[in-house]
Design an enzyme around this catalytic site. Structure first.
Site, PDB file in Angstrom:
ATOM      1  N   LYS A 113       0.835  -1.209   0.000  1.00 31.13           N
ATOM      2  CA  LYS A 113       0.000   0.000   0.000  1.00 31.13           C
ATOM      3  C   LYS A 113       0.869   1.259   0.000  1.00 31.13           C
ATOM      4  O   LYS A 113       0.519   2.260  -0.624  1.00 31.13           O
ATOM      5  CB  LYS A 113      -0.924   0.026   1.232  1.00 31.13           C
ATOM      6  N   LYS A 195      -3.071 -11.408  -8.408  1.00 35.45           N
ATOM      7  CA  LYS A 195      -4.342 -12.084  -8.127  1.00 35.45           C
ATOM      8  C   LYS A 195      -5.525 -11.250  -8.628  1.00 35.45           C
ATOM      9  O   LYS A 195      -5.391 -10.039  -8.821  1.00 35.45           O
ATOM     10  CB  LYS A 195      -4.475 -12.320  -6.622  1.00 35.45           C
ATOM     11  N   LYS A 198     -10.444  -6.543  -6.190  1.00 36.16           N
ATOM     12  CA  LYS A 198     -11.507  -5.551  -6.363  1.00 36.16           C
ATOM     13  C   LYS A 198     -10.948  -4.246  -6.893  1.00 36.16           C
ATOM     14  O   LYS A 198     -11.621  -3.509  -7.579  1.00 36.16           O
ATOM     15  CB  LYS A 198     -12.171  -5.281  -5.025  1.00 36.16           C
TER      16      LYS A 198
HETATM   17  P1  ADP Z   1      -9.836  -7.732  -2.385  1.00 40.78           P
HETATM   18  O1  ADP Z   1      -8.383  -8.114  -2.162  1.00 40.78           O
HETATM   19  O2  ADP Z   1     -10.332  -8.215  -3.690  1.00 40.78           O
HETATM   20  O3  ADP Z   1     -10.151  -6.295  -2.097  1.00 40.78           O
HETATM   21  P2  ADP Z   1     -10.758  -8.419   0.280  1.00 40.78           P
HETATM   22  O4  ADP Z   1      -9.481  -7.891   0.823  1.00 40.78           O
HETATM   23  O5  ADP Z   1     -12.018  -7.720   0.641  1.00 40.78           O
HETATM   24  O6  ADP Z   1     -10.662  -8.572  -1.318  1.00 40.78           O
HETATM   25  O7  ADP Z   1     -10.872  -9.944   0.675  1.00 40.78           O
HETATM   26  C1  ADP Z   1     -12.079 -10.621   0.893  1.00 40.78           C
HETATM   27  C2  ADP Z   1     -11.810 -12.103   0.928  1.00 40.78           C
HETATM   28  O8  ADP Z   1     -11.537 -12.581  -0.402  1.00 40.78           O
HETATM   29  C3  ADP Z   1     -10.584 -12.485   1.767  1.00 40.78           C
HETATM   30  O9  ADP Z   1     -10.872 -13.697   2.438  1.00 40.78           O
HETATM   31  C4  ADP Z   1      -9.500 -12.691   0.746  1.00 40.78           C
HETATM   32  O10 ADP Z   1      -8.519 -13.602   1.192  1.00 40.78           O
HETATM   33  C5  ADP Z   1     -10.298 -13.271  -0.417  1.00 40.78           C
HETATM   34  N1  ADP Z   1      -9.637 -12.997  -1.707  1.00 40.78           N
HETATM   35  C6  ADP Z   1      -9.477 -11.802  -2.299  1.00 40.78           C
HETATM   36  N2  ADP Z   1      -8.861 -11.941  -3.495  1.00 40.78           N
HETATM   37  C7  ADP Z   1      -8.628 -13.281  -3.653  1.00 40.78           C
HETATM   38  C8  ADP Z   1      -8.049 -14.080  -4.694  1.00 40.78           C
HETATM   39  N3  ADP Z   1      -7.615 -13.557  -5.842  1.00 40.78           N
HETATM   40  N4  ADP Z   1      -7.978 -15.426  -4.505  1.00 40.78           N
HETATM   41  C9  ADP Z   1      -8.458 -16.007  -3.370  1.00 40.78           C
HETATM   42  N5  ADP Z   1      -9.023 -15.303  -2.364  1.00 40.78           N
HETATM   43  C10 ADP Z   1      -9.116 -13.964  -2.495  1.00 40.78           C
END
Ligand code: ADP
Length: 332
Positions: A113, A195, A198
């Site tokens: 970040k 990965k 969002k």
């Molecule tokens: P993002 O990283 O997309 O903003 P969040 O931080 O809100 O998502 O994570 C929400 C859940 O989704 C967490 O349990 C996170 O580990 C899972 N998660 C997010 N991206 C992935 C991914 N590419 N593969 C597997 N799990 C993921």
């Protein structure tokens, strides 16, 4: 016998995607019958990137709707907004006294970040793992269904729990990350780098709200090459990622067919991507349509979140009362 306690949350920072589904929500749905589940929309966590206030509510409601569309049953679990539970920021404050600047600065997601938003390195970003620990410990959770990217944060929650127990007496069990498979998973982005997310890799992430044509377009753009030239050769990472995605949404026979074609050098990636795109469309379309219908019924979503908050506060208020007492904050 009382059921084991489960907590997990998803930040309301954008549209949910296949990574959220396979890393988190699929497990939520499987766990809802066997465990005492608390699932929340992590709206406080979304504030670290200073979202526009006018977007906040729609983002929270969308994450709730998408969770339900994926199969979460608000009758079986507590589904709530993090900001509706004042006990969470209180526990966060208490745990901050047990978290050290040095360890927080070393967290890889914090370092990322700092690179991504050098003009907004706020204290909320630094203490993100402490707030996440409070989210989990407030219900004394033992299992935290998350993707691979969150493994270290859950480990930190365990450390803070142990430090609290050591200093003030036993209160928190040790939370463990959880996935029904043997390992936590990381759903890769379609461009072979990083990965699905969002807020990053938008064109290489498949969102649960994407329309059919957009899904096809994104999948067809996934990185490939001219194909293997030697039998049974090792796959480059961007190709094994496509196989992994196929494994998630397609039938097992389909994956096996393409794997044999890879092994005997007859694979045509164009055909494979067309098949993958159709399987993704079939997987996502019903979720997308259900989520849209739920979002149109705001009264229903409000009711669900309010009821979820009541259930969550019942458990949270007991934990915070015990934490205060053990720390010595019981004057009257
Ligand atoms: P993002 O990283 O997309 O903003 P969040 O931080 O809100 O998502 O994570 C929400 C859940 O989704 C967490 O349990 C996170 O580990 C899972 N998660 C997010 N991206 C992935 C991914 N590419 N593969 C597997 N799990 C993921």
């Amino acid at each position: 016998m009382s059921k084991e306690i489960v907590v997990s949350g998803i930040r309301s920072t954008g549209y949910l995607h296949l990574g959220n589904y396979f890393g988190a929500m699929k497990n939520y749905v499987k766990m809802q019958d066997e465990y005492d589940c608390y699932f929340f929309v992590a709206d406080y966590h979304s504030l670290t990137t200073h979202p526009d206030p006018k977007d906040l509510k729609a983002n929270v409601f969308r994450v709730a709707a998408e969770n339900i569309a994926c199969g979460l049953d608000p009758e079986k679990v507590a589904l709530y907004a993090q900001s509706d539970i004042p006990e969470i920021p209180e526990l966060y404050l208490l745990l901050n006294m047990l978290a050290y600047k040095g360890e927080l600065e070393k967290v890889p997601t914090f370092k990322d970040k700092v690179r991504q938003q050098p003009d907004n390195v706020n204290a909320g970003l630094l203490t993100y793992p402490v707030l996440m620990a409070a989210d989990v410990l407030i219900h004394k959770a033992v299992k935290v269904p998350v993707g691979k990217d969150q493994e270290q944060h859950v480990e930190m929650a365990r450390n803070f729990a142990n430090r609290f127990n050591h200093r003030y007496g036993e209160l928190f069990p040790e939370p463990q990350p959880f996935n029904f498979g043997s390992e936590l998973i990381k759903v890769p982005s379609l461009d072979g780098t990083g990965k699905m997310s969002k807020s990053e890799n938008l064109n290489a992430t498949i969102y649960l709200a994407d329309d059919d044509d957009l899904i096809r377009k994104k999948v067809m753009k996934a990185k490939t090459d001219s194909g293997p030239t030697e039998h049974n050769s090792e796959m480059p990472e961007y190709i094994s990622n496509i196989f992994l995605l196929m494994h998630l949404v397609s039938r097992q026979e389909t994956v096996e067919t393409y794997r044999s074609m890879y092994n005997n050098c007859t694979i045509r990636y164009g055909d494979m991507k067309k098949q993958l795109a159709e399987d993704m469309v079939a997987f996502i379309a019903p979720i997308r349509d259900k989520a849209a219908a739920l979002q149109a019924d705001e009264d229903q979503l409000k009711k669900i979140l309010k009821e979820g908050a009541i259930k969550a506060r019942e458990s949270a208020s007991k934990t915070i009362a015990a934490a205060r007492k053990q720390i010595g904050i019981n004057y009257y």
